[in-house]
Design an enzyme around this catalytic site. Structure first.
Site, mmCIF file in Angstrom:
data_model
loop_
_atom_site.group_PDB
_atom_site.id
_atom_site.type_symbol
_atom_site.label_atom_id
_atom_site.label_comp_id
_atom_site.label_asym_id
_atom_site.label_seq_id
_atom_site.Cartn_x
_atom_site.Cartn_y
_atom_site.Cartn_z
ATOM 1 N N GLU A 14 -1.606 1.443 -4.710
ATOM 2 C CA GLU A 14 -1.423 0.081 -4.199
ATOM 3 C C GLU A 14 -0.800 -0.706 -5.342
ATOM 4 O O GLU A 14 -1.177 -0.525 -6.503
ATOM 5 C CB GLU A 14 -2.775 -0.510 -3.813
ATOM 6 C CG GLU A 14 -2.682 -1.798 -3.051
ATOM 7 C CD GLU A 14 -3.246 -1.704 -1.635
ATOM 8 O OE1 GLU A 14 -3.315 -2.747 -0.988
ATOM 9 O OE2 GLU A 14 -3.586 -0.598 -1.177
ATOM 10 N N CYS A 29 0.835 -1.205 0.000
ATOM 11 C CA CYS A 29 0.000 0.000 0.000
ATOM 12 C C CYS A 29 0.868 1.254 0.000
ATOM 13 O O CYS A 29 0.365 2.365 0.105
ATOM 14 C CB CYS A 29 -0.949 -0.003 1.197
ATOM 15 S SG CYS A 29 -0.118 -0.073 2.797
#
EC number: 2.1.1.-
Length: 366
Positions: free
Chosen positions: A358, A324
């Site tokens: 991400e 992330c």
């Protein structure tokens, strides 16, 4: 972008910028062009949290501007699911003129599913009593009369009152198979369900034809472990949070999966157990030496992998890494690329119209 307006006409441009940025960051480690997975342009967030502002007789949802810290009134939120938007209106209408429910209410959290279930948590700066429960039950019944499939929870210091249950069950179509995932209030769940489906299907694709077993660190409610189980002989997964472990165990049973074992322990403890440094009572009955883990899956927090975990994952022939935060991924790759090379690279637009990216990489031993 404002909370009540998404620049949907700019979606393609913002996504293209992320692709260029990720490719540039990854250039020292790979010349691959990222596989790109798009988000819905609106109504993609399945959870949202709002502070509640009391203004005389009125009250409404607010968020704070990240730069100026000024408060912004939010009556609709197109980034969130349509169900959250319906509930935002219904909750304010149900609470505004109810002294017991509105008194010292400072936050409302929403968690929804693609299967149209919701948990709504009301957070208070006061003790919650039987009178609160009665009024909350009346509100819940009124919401259900509007065909809203909702469960209410009250929270205060050291108090949690779940009127019925504190979870909802999501159903996701993953590569031709419906998966059931129990999601517990106040535990981590993937915020963008459409993107989660694409991440799981990508992870399935890159692990097709895998040999041996899979090890996953910090598996949460089993989101990846259970979806990937069909590609491996067995899956061994660790998780530290008790509610997540309980949800994962439920999900294993609900999906009739018989080759996944969840262990409640930290990654560091697991490393000690695997290396025979320490014995743990909670591992009784589990023969770690019988596992042939050829692949390790990691989905670390924004801070990335610590140096000990870096060393640990380098021992595995294949590393599947969902990140992330590409900055910490690249920092980890400075070490991991000494022993492994990038075979696949993907960009998942989990948070459209923001700087956040991400991404996923599959690494194989050189």
């Amino acid at each position: 972008m404002t909370p009540e307006h998404l620049p949907t006409e700019q979606y393609e441009a913002q996504l293209a910028e992320k692709v260029v940025r990720l490719q540039s960051m990854m250039a020292p480690f790979s010349d691959l062009v990222p596989e790109v997975f798009r988000s819905p342009v609106s109504h993609y967030r399945m959870r949202a949290e709002f502070r509640i502002w009391h203004d005389g007789d009125d009250l409404y949802h607010i968020i704070f501007d990240q730069q100026t810290k000024s408060r912004i009134r939010v009556d609709s939120f197109p980034a969130a699911s349509e169900l959250i938007n319906q509930l935002m209106t219904a909750m304010i209408a149900g609470v505004r003129n109810n002294p017991i429910l509105r008194h010292k209410l400072f936050q409302i959290d929403y968690l929804t599913t693609l299967s149209n279930q919701a948990v709504v948590s009301l957070l208070y700066h006061k003790k919650l009593d039987d009178e609160w429960r009665q009024q909350a039950e009346a509100l819940r019944d009124a919401l259900r009369a509007q065909n809203l499939n909702v469960h209410l929870i009250g929270r205060a210091t050291k108090t949690k009152i779940a009127l019925d249950q504190d979870y909802i069950d999501e159903r996701l179509p993953i590569a031709g198979k419906e998966m059931i995932y129990r999601q517990v209030e106040n535990s981590f769940t993937q915020p963008n369900a459409a993107m989660n489906i694409q991440m799981l299907e990508w992870a399935l694709d890159v692990t097709k034809g895998s040999k041996g077993d899979l090890l996953e660190l910090y598996c949460g409610n089993g989101n990846f472990s259970l979806a990937l189980a069909r590609n491996f002989d067995r899956v061994l997964a660790t998780e530290i949070a008790k509610p997540s472990v309980a949800a994962a165990q439920y999900n294993i049973a609900a999906n009739h999966i018989d080759n996944v074992q969840i262990i409640r322990m930290a990654a560091e403890e697991f490393t000690q157990a695997m290396n025979g440094v320490r014995e743990f009572n909670r591992l009784q009955g589990i023969d770690l030496k019988s596992y042939q883990c050829e692949t390790i899956f990691v989905d670390p927090p924004r801070s990335g992998l610590d140096s000990e975990t870096e060393k640990m994952v380098q021992a595995y022939p294949r590393i599947l890494y969902i990140s992330c935060n590409p900055e910490t991924l690249c920092k980890n790759l400075e070490t991991l690329s000494q022993t492994h090379k990038v075979e696949r690279l993907a960009l998942f637009d989990q948070f459209p119209y923001t700087h956040h990216m991400e991404c996923g990489v599959l690494l194989t031993a050189k």
